[in-house]
Every structure is written in structure tokens, then in C-alpha cells.
Design an enzyme around this catalytic site. Structure first.
Site, mmCIF file in Angstrom:
data_model
loop_
_atom_site.group_PDB
_atom_site.id
_atom_site.type_symbol
_atom_site.label_atom_id
_atom_site.label_comp_id
_atom_site.label_asym_id
_atom_site.label_seq_id
_atom_site.Cartn_x
_atom_site.Cartn_y
_atom_site.Cartn_z
ATOM 1 N N GLY A 112 18.297 43.429 9.898
ATOM 2 C CA GLY A 112 19.260 42.303 9.128
ATOM 3 C C GLY A 112 18.263 41.430 8.756
ATOM 4 O O GLY A 112 16.787 41.552 8.821
ATOM 5 N N ASN A 113 18.593 40.134 8.341
ATOM 6 C CA ASN A 113 17.421 39.162 7.862
ATOM 7 C C ASN A 113 16.604 38.743 9.090
ATOM 8 O O ASN A 113 15.542 38.065 8.968
ATOM 9 C CB ASN A 113 18.325 38.175 7.239
ATOM 10 C CG ASN A 113 18.641 38.606 5.877
ATOM 11 O OD1 ASN A 113 17.957 39.129 5.077
ATOM 12 N ND2 ASN A 113 19.826 38.233 5.476
ATOM 13 N N PHE A 114 17.396 38.701 10.061
ATOM 14 C CA PHE A 114 16.738 38.167 11.489
ATOM 15 C C PHE A 114 16.443 39.004 12.592
ATOM 16 O O PHE A 114 15.639 38.639 13.658
ATOM 17 C CB PHE A 114 17.796 37.131 11.961
ATOM 18 C CG PHE A 114 17.952 36.004 11.095
ATOM 19 C CD1 PHE A 114 17.207 34.989 10.720
ATOM 20 C CD2 PHE A 114 19.164 36.206 9.920
ATOM 21 C CE1 PHE A 114 17.243 34.137 9.747
ATOM 22 C CE2 PHE A 114 19.471 35.443 9.042
ATOM 23 C CZ PHE A 114 18.532 34.276 8.950
ATOM 24 N N SER A 115 16.865 40.292 12.673
ATOM 25 C CA SER A 115 16.955 41.217 13.502
ATOM 26 C C SER A 115 16.618 42.569 13.270
ATOM 27 O O SER A 115 17.030 43.112 12.101
ATOM 28 C CB SER A 115 18.167 41.236 14.421
ATOM 29 O OG SER A 115 18.831 40.184 14.564
ATOM 30 N N ASP A 140 30.811 35.029 9.092
ATOM 31 C CA ASP A 140 30.112 36.010 8.237
ATOM 32 C C ASP A 140 30.575 37.596 8.258
ATOM 33 O O ASP A 140 29.843 38.383 8.479
ATOM 34 C CB ASP A 140 28.547 35.829 8.937
ATOM 35 C CG ASP A 140 27.490 36.631 7.988
ATOM 36 O OD1 ASP A 140 27.826 36.396 6.762
ATOM 37 O OD2 ASP A 140 26.354 36.963 8.369
ATOM 38 N N ASN A 194 28.443 43.712 8.237
ATOM 39 C CA ASN A 194 28.737 43.219 9.754
ATOM 40 C C ASN A 194 29.827 43.983 10.459
ATOM 41 O O ASN A 194 30.529 43.434 11.238
ATOM 42 C CB ASN A 194 28.857 41.674 9.896
ATOM 43 C CG ASN A 194 27.365 41.074 9.440
ATOM 44 O OD1 ASN A 194 26.330 41.771 9.762
ATOM 45 N ND2 ASN A 194 27.251 39.673 9.240
HETATM 46 N N1 LIG Z 1 25.860 48.076 17.770
HETATM 47 C C1 LIG Z 1 25.361 48.472 16.527
HETATM 48 N N2 LIG Z 1 25.649 49.900 16.418
HETATM 49 C C2 LIG Z 1 24.972 50.407 15.198
HETATM 50 N N3 LIG Z 1 24.203 49.692 14.297
HETATM 51 C C3 LIG Z 1 24.163 48.480 14.507
HETATM 52 C C4 LIG Z 1 24.801 47.749 15.790
HETATM 53 N N4 LIG Z 1 24.388 46.294 15.359
HETATM 54 C C5 LIG Z 1 23.704 46.231 14.337
HETATM 55 N N5 LIG Z 1 23.701 47.291 13.595
HETATM 56 C C6 LIG Z 1 22.953 47.691 12.289
HETATM 57 O O1 LIG Z 1 21.815 46.813 12.200
HETATM 58 C C7 LIG Z 1 22.054 45.767 11.152
HETATM 59 C C8 LIG Z 1 21.610 44.663 11.373
HETATM 60 O O2 LIG Z 1 22.200 43.953 12.539
HETATM 61 P P1 LIG Z 1 22.730 42.555 12.302
HETATM 62 O O3 LIG Z 1 23.718 42.299 11.161
HETATM 63 O O4 LIG Z 1 23.513 42.152 13.864
HETATM 64 O O5 LIG Z 1 21.477 41.629 12.267
HETATM 65 P P2 LIG Z 1 21.227 40.232 11.534
HETATM 66 O O6 LIG Z 1 19.767 40.158 11.634
HETATM 67 O O7 LIG Z 1 21.849 39.319 12.391
HETATM 68 O O8 LIG Z 1 21.802 40.485 10.232
HETATM 69 P P3 LIG Z 1 22.072 39.179 9.076
HETATM 70 O O9 LIG Z 1 21.116 39.648 8.055
HETATM 71 O O10 LIG Z 1 23.554 39.860 8.748
HETATM 72 O O11 LIG Z 1 22.138 37.914 9.667
HETATM 73 C C9 LIG Z 1 23.626 46.116 10.986
HETATM 74 O O12 LIG Z 1 24.006 45.699 9.370
HETATM 75 C C10 LIG Z 1 23.989 47.397 11.277
HETATM 76 O O13 LIG Z 1 23.518 48.308 10.285
HETATM 77 MG MG LIG Z 2 24.189 41.113 9.930
#
Ligand SMILES: Nc1ncnc2c1ncn2[C@@H]1O[C@H](COP(=O)(O)OP(=O)(O)OP(=O)(O)O)[C@@H](O)[C@H]1O
Ligand SMILES: [Mg+2]
Length: 517
Positions: free
Chosen positions: A259-262, A370, A375
Site C-alpha cells: 500500500g502507500n504506507f505498508s 476507505d 481494501n
Molecule cells: N490480510 C491480508 N491478506 C492478504 N493480502 C493482504 C492482507 N492485508 C493486506 N493485503 C494486501 O496488501 C495490500 C496493502 O495493504 P493495506 O491496504 O492494508 O496497506 P496500506 O499501506 O494501509 O494501503 P493504502 O495505500 O490503502 O493506505 C492490500 O491492498 C492487499 O493486496
Molecule cells: Mg489499503
């Protein structure tokens, strides 16, 4: 005129000053203005009751026996202990107790000990009391902390030595009983407290153990065939990358999301032989503020508890200034990349199941803010809502951060936050609309505006009843949008889940659905 938010608008988010893509800042001040109070003050007040010393960098270091360690000598630069970019080997790992890391489970569903902004019972949460100083404790022999004696006890010697207190000379009020014991203890020389011995015995090899009750076809048997002894054996090494709970507890299989943060990894929990997803913040969370923001997601997941249509949460911890969240592993997310167009039945199922998840979280006073294909995850045909990084309280008592602008309703773009649950309804409608149309929603421009004025292109081949429902979910007026509960009672789902919905009480139907009965 509606104020559209551009990609340049920034949303402050956990652990980073980096803007969240397509989002706009929502400050506490704005939210405060909306409710005439200070949500940031409330948040700060609640979070201040959280004891973060153990894992925050400014906390005094604790040694394994729980006493403050002398200030460490400046160490030469080390490779970063855990970073996905730095490959690590099993041999670098050893299992150590969480006491040793001083990074306790931050929050677990079983016993969340912290004040949590999302807990419904927010009043009078008693602080745990410090154990009362007992006479026995205060009179216990102190160990000799002179540098000489510290040097004389190395880690490898710990388990060969007995617990052998040496009086420190400060204990003037020793009891008779202790006076009698002391001479014999003095003879034995040095001290190795039981806690250190226990700790030492916890440094055991970290095998990936196959779980015979969990024949998960997603696990490659090769993982279990790796020779385990070499990683630690009888003489455990801390390894070139330092101690890592992540590396000790989990075997990383592959990165599955970004994601953008993780970054999100598919991992095997070594001693269980089961798969999980571990989400790790990309940026280091240096400031208190960053860490607290990041914890919002964890706090929400804990407050929510279990639901089939919410991604399962297990535990979380800080390590090397990053937040790790252990979650249920899902098969994939619904992002537009690589997923085929949703068939009508799939779209209905998605709408129904995510509405169940939303009904659950809205019932607990929480809005996701969101909802979007990225998500929403799928696991064995079950749709699950994930990424609670933007979640907030519907009553607006916490700061509001909006999510991806492509799925945001007009009122959010105009800073109107009176119906935060209905924001999720609009976003879910937009998500389904995008997934059945098969083209990404615009971020700006005439089509972006038309969608927020309720002007839709028809979706060829889709039943008109279904199209009307999506249109209603994306009504410009949030009060006209159905609630999640009302969506679940829509006649369109009758065939899909006969009898499994919340009931067929016509009185509880959204007025628009009622008129169509
Ligand atoms: N529990 C999970 N099982 C499988 N894939 C996952 C899981 N959690 C996250 N992912 C994958 O990782 C990606 C990024 O996770 P997440 O959206 O939680 O990160 P983020 O940095 O918070 O994203 P954003 O950019 O939306 O803020 C998701 O779009 C999904 O493809
Ligand atoms: Mg996300």
C-alpha cells in the site's frame, strides 16, 4: 460549487509525512469545528494513559532481569535489524521471550489493557495498580551491580550458575531470616536471578513445525524440510541483524501486497505451522505522533473483534521503529489489477457480504472511510474488509482522515461529516460500480463530478433493480442513501441468502425499497 480534491492534497498518515494518495488532510481542528469540541484533546487524553515506555525509543533500556541497564556505549553502525530489502537467513534468528525484546504485544483481542479510543466503554477505565511494595520484596537481597561483577557474568554462563544474591550493603533492615540466609549466599559469589535463567532457557531453536491438523494446501512442504538445528542449537547467537520478533516467530514466504504506507507479507508462524499476513509500516515511526497514528488501525481492529467479513486480527508489535500487524491471510484483494470483471452473482455476493461487515462496524460506532477494491480481500469466496488505517468514530469525536478520493462522496470533499456511516455506503457503491464496469473510476474531471451528482451511465446487461440500488447508494444526499442494514434487507438478496439476512421485516426496509415491494 463542489470543491474537488486533487492528488496533490495530502492526508497525514501513520508514521509518515508522506501524503496518502488522492486524499486530503483532515485535521483535528476541522473536526473540532464540526462538533464544537476538541477531538484531538480527547484523543491525546486517552492515548496519554497508554504506557509506551517499553518499546518507544526514549524509554530507558531494561535488561532481562528488569532493572535499568547502564547507558550503552556507542555501538558501531549495524545493518538494519529487519528490513525486507535486507534478506535474512533462518540462522540469524533465535526465539526470545517478549520480555527480552521489551516489545510487548501491543494489543491483543484477549486482553487489551490499554485505553482505546474505539472501545465503546470509554468511561472510568481503571488503571492497573502497581503491585504494593511488600516487606519481603523490599528486603530481598539486592544483587551486586558493580561493573566488575557484571562483567563476570556472561550470557553463556547464565544457565550454569545458581541464583546467588550478594548483599549490596544498602539493606539495613534485613529480617532475621534473611540475616541467617545471607552468609551462605555470600559464599556462593555471584548472582543469576531466576528470571535470567528462565530467559536463557527460552532461547531455543525456531523450527517451522508442520501442523498435522492444518493441512493448508498453500503451505509448501519445503518450508518444513529446512534443517532447523543450524539456526540456534545449543549456543544461540543473536545474529548479525540483532533480535527480531518477526524473524524469530515467523518464516517470511513472500511479499503479497504493497500500500502507500505498508508492505504486507505472507508468513508462516514457525511453531504453529500456520500461515498469516503480516503488515509492516514502510517508514520508521520515529515520533510519538506517528506511532499513535499508526496504532489507530490496531485499536480499531481490537475494538471490533471478530466478524466473518472483517479481516481477522491477531496481534501487533513495534520493532525497529516499525509497526507490525499480524492478520488473517486472505487469498487476494479486489484491486483492478489482474482481477476479471465481476459477474452479476459475484457482484451481489460482494455487495451483500461487505454490507454485513459495514453493518457490523457501524453498529459499533465506527466508520471505515476507505472502502475501495484494494481494501476488500477474498478468502475462500468470503469477502473481507481490511485496512482500517482511516477508521474513525461516527460521532466525530476523533480526527477524520478521508480515504481515496475516487471513492469519496461529495459531502466529504466539502468537509461535511455529519453522516460518516453513509460515506462508507457511497464508497461501497462506487467500488461495485467500478468492478462491474471494469474501468477505473476517475480522480477528477467531468465524469468524477457527474458521478457525485447522481448521473450514471447505465450498466449494460445488469438488472435494473441492481443498478437502482447502486445509484441509490451513491446518492449525492447522504440521508437518502440506505444504511448497511437496509441494504441487507433489499429484496434483491432474497434468492441469494434466503433466511440468512437480518430479517424480512418490511417496516425496516429503506422507504425506497418498500415502495418497490
Ligand atoms: N490480510 C491480508 N491478506 C492478504 N493480502 C493482504 C492482507 N492485508 C493486506 N493485503 C494486501 O496488501 C495490500 C496493502 O495493504 P493495506 O491496504 O492494508 O496497506 P496500506 O499501506 O494501509 O494501503 P493504502 O495505500 O490503502 O493506505 C492490500 O491492498 C492487499 O493486496
Ligand atoms: Mg489499503
Amino acid at each position: 460549487m463542489m470543491r474537488g480534491k486533487s492528488a496533490s492534497a495530502a492526508r497525514p498518515r501513520a508514521g509518515t509525512s508522506q501524503p496518502r494518495r488522492f486524499s486530503a488532510p483532515r485535521t483535528a481542528t476541522k473536526a473540532a469545528a464540526a462538533v464544537g469540541s476538541s477531538p484531538s484533546g480527547e484523543l491525546s487524553r486517552q492515548l496519554e494513559s497508554v504506557t509506551l515506555r517499553n518499546f518507544f525509543s526514549d524509554a530507558p533500556a531494561l535488561n532481562p532481569i528488569g532493572e535499568e541497564a547502564p547507558a550503552p556505549a556507542p555501538a558501531p553502525a549495524q545493518p538494519h535489524p529487519v528490513d525486507a530489502d535486507v534478506p535474512m537467513e533462518d540462522k540469524d534468528c533465535c526465539i526470545l521471550s517478549q520480555d527480552f525484546f521489551c516489545t510487548p504485544d501491543y494489543l491483543t483481542p484477549d486482553a487489551p489493557p490499554l485505553a482505546n479510543s474505539f472501545d465503546s466503554d470509554k468511561e472510568n477505565i481503571p488503571c492497573p495498580k502497581s503491585p504494593e511494595k511488600s516487606v519481603a520484596r523490599s528486603k530481598r537481597y539486592k544483587r551486586d551491580c558493580s561493573p566488575k561483577d557484571l562483567r563476570s557474568v556472561s550470557l553463556s554462563e547464565l544457565d550454569e550458575q545458581e541464583l546467588t544474591p550478594v548483599p549490596c550493603g544498602l539493606c539495613q533492615d534485613d529480617s532475621e531470616e534473611e540475616q541467617m540466609v545471607r552468609p551462605s549466599l555470600q559464599k556462593r559469589g555471584s548472582i543469576v536471578p531466576q528470571s535470567a535463567r528462565t530467559l536463557r532457557s527460552q532461547v531455543t531453536p525456531p523450527p517451522c513445525i508442520k501442523n498435522p491438523y492444518n493441512a493448508d494446501p498453500r503451505i509448501d512442504d519445503g518450508v518444513f524440510n529446512v534443517r532447523q538445528g543450524k539456526s540456534s542449537g545449543s549456543s544461540p547467537s543473536i545474529g548479525a541483524y540483532g533480535l527480531s520478533r518477526y524473524r524469530s516467530d515467523f518464516h517470511e514466504i513472500e511479499q503479497i501486497g504493497r500500500g502507500n504506507f505498508s508492505l504486507v507479507f505472507k508468513v508462516l508462524r514457525r511453531i504453529e505451522g500456520c500461515l498469516y499476513a503480516v503488515k509492516r509500516s514502510i517508514k520508521e515511526l520515529h515520533s510519538d505522533r506517528d506511532r499513535r497514528l499508526a496504532l489507530k488501525e490496531v485499536q480499531t481492529l481490537v475494538a471490533l473483534g471478530n466478524h466473518e467479513n472483517i479481516v481477522g486480527y491477531f496481534t501487533s508489535w513495534f520493532e525497529t521503529e516499525k509497526l507490525y500487524i499480524q492478520m488473517e491471510l486472505c487469498d487476494r484483494c479486489l484491486s483492478m489489477n489482474g482481477n476479471p470483471l465481476l459477474k452479476h452473482e459475484e457482484a451481489l455476493e460482494l455487495l451483500y457480504q461487505v454490507s454485513k461487515g459495514l453493518d457490523f462496524i457501524h453498529g459499533r460506532g465506527i466508520a471505515h472511510l476507505d472502502v475501495k477494491p484494494d481494501n476488500i480481500y477474498v478468502k475462500n469466496g468470503v469477502y473481507k474488509l481490511g485496512d482500517f488505517g482511516c477508521a474513525t468514530l461516527i460521532d466525530r469525536s476523533l480526527p477524520i482522515e478521508e480515504g481515496d478520493a475516487r471513492y469519496m462522496p461529495p459531502e466529504m470533499l466539502n468537509d461535511e461529516f455529519e453522516h460518516l456511516d453513509k460515506v462508507d455506503i457511497f464508497s461501497l457503491g462506487a467500488t461495485v460500480y467500478e468492478l462491474i464496469r471494469g474501468t477505473p473510476l476517475p480522480l477528477s474531471g467531468p465524469q468524477f463530478t457527474s458521478l457525485r451528482e447522481g448521473k450514471f451511465a447505465l450498466l449494460p446487461g445488469r438488472p435494473i433493480q441492481f443498478q437502482n440500488l447502486i445509484k441509490l447508494m451513491m446518492d449525492p444526499d447522504p440521508t437518502r442513501r440506505p444504511s448497511a442494514k437496509e441494504i441487507l434487507r433489499h429484496p434483491i438478496f432474497e434468492k441469494l441468502h434466503q433466511g440468512s439476512g437480518p430479517g424480512e421485516d418490511v417496516e425496516q426496509l429503506h422507504p425506497i425499497f418498500r415502495s418497490r415491494q
